[in-house]
Design a protein around this motif. Structure first.
Motif, mmCIF file in Angstrom:
data_model
loop_
_atom_site.group_PDB
_atom_site.id
_atom_site.type_symbol
_atom_site.label_atom_id
_atom_site.label_comp_id
_atom_site.label_asym_id
_atom_site.label_seq_id
_atom_site.Cartn_x
_atom_site.Cartn_y
_atom_site.Cartn_z
ATOM 1 N N ARG A 168 0.819 -1.219 0.000
ATOM 2 C CA ARG A 168 0.000 0.000 0.000
ATOM 3 C C ARG A 168 0.853 1.269 0.000
ATOM 4 O O ARG A 168 0.315 2.377 -0.001
ATOM 5 C CB ARG A 168 -0.925 0.010 1.217
ATOM 6 N N GLN A 169 2.166 1.127 0.028
ATOM 7 C CA GLN A 169 3.045 2.288 0.093
ATOM 8 C C GLN A 169 3.103 3.021 -1.250
ATOM 9 O O GLN A 169 2.833 2.450 -2.308
ATOM 10 C CB GLN A 169 4.454 1.853 0.492
ATOM 11 N N GLU A 170 3.493 4.294 -1.182
ATOM 12 C CA GLU A 170 3.492 5.141 -2.370
ATOM 13 C C GLU A 170 4.486 4.672 -3.429
ATOM 14 O O GLU A 170 4.224 4.781 -4.623
ATOM 15 C CB GLU A 170 3.806 6.589 -1.985
ATOM 16 N N PHE A 171 5.640 4.126 -3.019
ATOM 17 C CA PHE A 171 6.631 3.751 -4.016
ATOM 18 C C PHE A 171 6.160 2.562 -4.862
ATOM 19 O O PHE A 171 6.550 2.421 -6.019
ATOM 20 C CB PHE A 171 7.984 3.445 -3.365
ATOM 21 N N VAL A 172 5.299 1.712 -4.283
ATOM 22 C CA VAL A 172 4.736 0.613 -5.068
ATOM 23 C C VAL A 172 3.731 1.157 -6.074
ATOM 24 O O VAL A 172 3.708 0.747 -7.246
ATOM 25 C CB VAL A 172 4.071 -0.430 -4.146
ATOM 26 N N GLU A 173 2.894 2.097 -5.634
ATOM 27 C CA GLU A 173 1.943 2.720 -6.558
ATOM 28 C C GLU A 173 2.674 3.477 -7.662
ATOM 29 O O GLU A 173 2.249 3.457 -8.827
ATOM 30 C CB GLU A 173 1.020 3.667 -5.789
ATOM 31 N N ALA A 174 3.792 4.126 -7.316
ATOM 32 C CA ALA A 174 4.564 4.845 -8.326
ATOM 33 C C ALA A 174 5.139 3.879 -9.363
ATOM 34 O O ALA A 174 5.150 4.174 -10.570
ATOM 35 C CB ALA A 174 5.684 5.630 -7.666
ATOM 36 N N ALA A 175 5.615 2.731 -8.910
ATOM 37 C CA ALA A 175 6.142 1.739 -9.845
ATOM 38 C C ALA A 175 5.053 1.216 -10.770
ATOM 39 O O ALA A 175 5.294 0.979 -11.961
ATOM 40 C CB ALA A 175 6.777 0.587 -9.069
ATOM 41 N N GLU A 176 3.846 1.054 -10.242
ATOM 42 C CA GLU A 176 2.737 0.615 -11.090
ATOM 43 C C GLU A 176 2.386 1.673 -12.128
ATOM 44 O O GLU A 176 2.131 1.350 -13.298
ATOM 45 C CB GLU A 176 1.516 0.307 -10.214
ATOM 46 N N LEU A 177 2.374 2.946 -11.715
ATOM 47 C CA LEU A 177 2.056 4.024 -12.651
ATOM 48 C C LEU A 177 3.106 4.156 -13.753
ATOM 49 O O LEU A 177 2.799 4.547 -14.878
ATOM 50 C CB LEU A 177 1.916 5.347 -11.895
ATOM 51 N N LEU A 178 4.356 3.825 -13.413
ATOM 52 C CA LEU A 178 5.421 3.884 -14.407
ATOM 53 C C LEU A 178 5.400 2.695 -15.367
ATOM 54 O O LEU A 178 6.192 2.647 -16.307
ATOM 55 C CB LEU A 178 6.784 3.956 -13.714
ATOM 56 N N GLY A 179 4.511 1.746 -15.104
ATOM 57 C CA GLY A 179 4.357 0.611 -16.006
ATOM 58 C C GLY A 179 5.326 -0.526 -15.797
ATOM 59 O O GLY A 179 5.512 -1.352 -16.697
ATOM 60 N N TYR A 180 5.949 -0.616 -14.619
ATOM 61 C CA TYR A 180 6.866 -1.724 -14.359
ATOM 62 C C TYR A 180 6.088 -3.043 -14.320
ATOM 63 O O TYR A 180 4.965 -3.090 -13.800
ATOM 64 C CB TYR A 180 7.589 -1.531 -13.030
ATOM 65 N N PRO A 181 6.647 -4.123 -14.850
ATOM 66 C CA PRO A 181 5.960 -5.421 -14.774
ATOM 67 C C PRO A 181 5.818 -5.887 -13.331
ATOM 68 O O PRO A 181 6.626 -5.519 -12.464
ATOM 69 C CB PRO A 181 6.868 -6.360 -15.578
ATOM 70 N N ARG A 182 4.804 -6.709 -13.091
ATOM 71 C CA ARG A 182 4.509 -7.114 -11.722
ATOM 72 C C ARG A 182 5.655 -7.886 -11.082
ATOM 73 O O ARG A 182 5.930 -7.719 -9.891
ATOM 74 C CB ARG A 182 3.238 -7.961 -11.694
ATOM 75 N N HIS A 183 6.292 -8.760 -11.861
ATOM 76 C CA HIS A 183 7.372 -9.548 -11.260
ATOM 77 C C HIS A 183 8.523 -8.651 -10.811
ATOM 78 O O HIS A 183 9.171 -8.906 -9.798
ATOM 79 C CB HIS A 183 7.872 -10.610 -12.242
ATOM 80 N N ARG A 184 8.767 -7.550 -11.522
ATOM 81 C CA ARG A 184 9.824 -6.631 -11.094
ATOM 82 C C ARG A 184 9.407 -5.882 -9.834
ATOM 83 O O ARG A 184 10.240 -5.651 -8.948
ATOM 84 C CB ARG A 184 10.132 -5.637 -12.216
ATOM 85 N N ILE A 185 8.151 -5.507 -9.743
ATOM 86 C CA ILE A 185 7.679 -4.814 -8.537
ATOM 87 C C ILE A 185 7.807 -5.720 -7.320
ATOM 88 O O ILE A 185 8.233 -5.292 -6.242
ATOM 89 C CB ILE A 185 6.227 -4.351 -8.725
#
Length: 279
Positions: A168-185
């Motif tokens: 739920r942290q902001e850096f995870v949401e930022a990674a999702e918005l940047l389009g990083y694949p799920r396995h990398r997140i």
């Protein structure tokens, strides 16, 4: 994350019990790894009388068949050490990935993973391992995979519980918005931020693995004779405990020392992690 990580290791190593546990663990590991090269006899060689007492050339006497106890003790630790480490590492890797995946994916994936973990948790670890090993055999690989499977559900529950606060942290949401694949997140953003409790649990699992694997060997479901193994040595020589106690006491002492060392390390790491969380 570099500062908290340094602080964690500094706090951990500053504790006396951790240093004691580290020394005990490293001594047993060194004994197990160097032992086969230092053994004066082959572990399967019959060099003395049955339950022979300590003598020149055999400081710990002989076992139930006439093997040199000192030679079998030196050769019997490698299996305990590498199988314990492999079991704990496999359980940690599989359970961490599944637990983080459950926390991150949520929905049906989360429910399915948690349900499977709960099903395996319903079986006592030893009974589950004995059931699988009795059906599939007791080769080293099968024993390691089976014991790791018994530990995976606990790791899943721990990793999922810790990861729920991280996803739920902001850096995870930022990674999702940047389009990083799920396995990398999962691998690059979430797992590194829950590494501390997982490493603490790794030490606990290592203690469990030592006891589990030695117990399996004692019950006849671990390393097969005539191979040397500390747990097997205890089982083989227990009938002559009153006649030749060193054949049992020596492997018991090393197994206990290894389990104690890893337990002290895990407890100290847990205390260090708790102090960091309080800060």
């Amino acid at each position: 994350m570099s500062a908290p990580r340094k602080s964690f290791w500094r706090l951990t190593l500053a504790q006396g019990q951790v240093r004691l546990g580290l020394v005990a663990t490293l001594l047993v590991v060194a004994f197990a790894l160097l032992g086969p090269w230092l053994a004066p006899h082959e572990p399967t060689a019959l060099v003395g009388p049955t339950y022979g007492r300590a003598a020149a050339g055999a400081p710990l006497g002989h076992d139930f068949l006439g093997h040199d106890v000192w030679s079998r003790l030196l050769a019997g630790g490698a299996s305990v050490v590498w199988m314990s480490l492999a079991t704990s590492a496999l359980a940690l890797a599989a359970g961490s990935v599944l637990g983080v995946l459950a926390a991150y994916a949520r929905g049906r994936v989360d429910q399915a993973i948690v349900w499977c973990a709960d099903v395996f948790l319903a079986f006592p670890d030893l009974i589950l391992v004995l059931l699988i090993v009795s059906m599939l055999g007791r080769s080293h690989g099968i024993v390691v995979l089976t014991v790791a499977l018994a530990f995976v559900p606990g790791v899943i529950r721990l990793a999922r519980g810790v990861a729920l606060n991280v996803v739920r942290q902001e850096f995870v949401e930022a990674a999702e918005l940047l389009g990083y694949p799920r396995h990398r997140i999962v691998l690059r953003e979430i797992l590194p931020n829950i590494a501390t409790p997982l490493l603490v649990h790794l030490g606990v699992m290592l203690t469990w693995a030592v006891g589990m694997l030695s117990g399996l060997a004692f019950l006849g479901y671990g390393v097969a004779p005539p191979a040397a193994d500390w747990g097997l040595m205890i089982n083989e020589n227990r009938a002559g405990l009153l006649v030749q106690p060193l054949a049992v006491a020596a492997p018991v002492l090393l197994v206990a020392l290894f389990a104690l060392g890893t337990n002290l390390l895990a407890e100290g790491a847990g205390r260090a992690a708790a102090r960091i969380e309080e800060r």
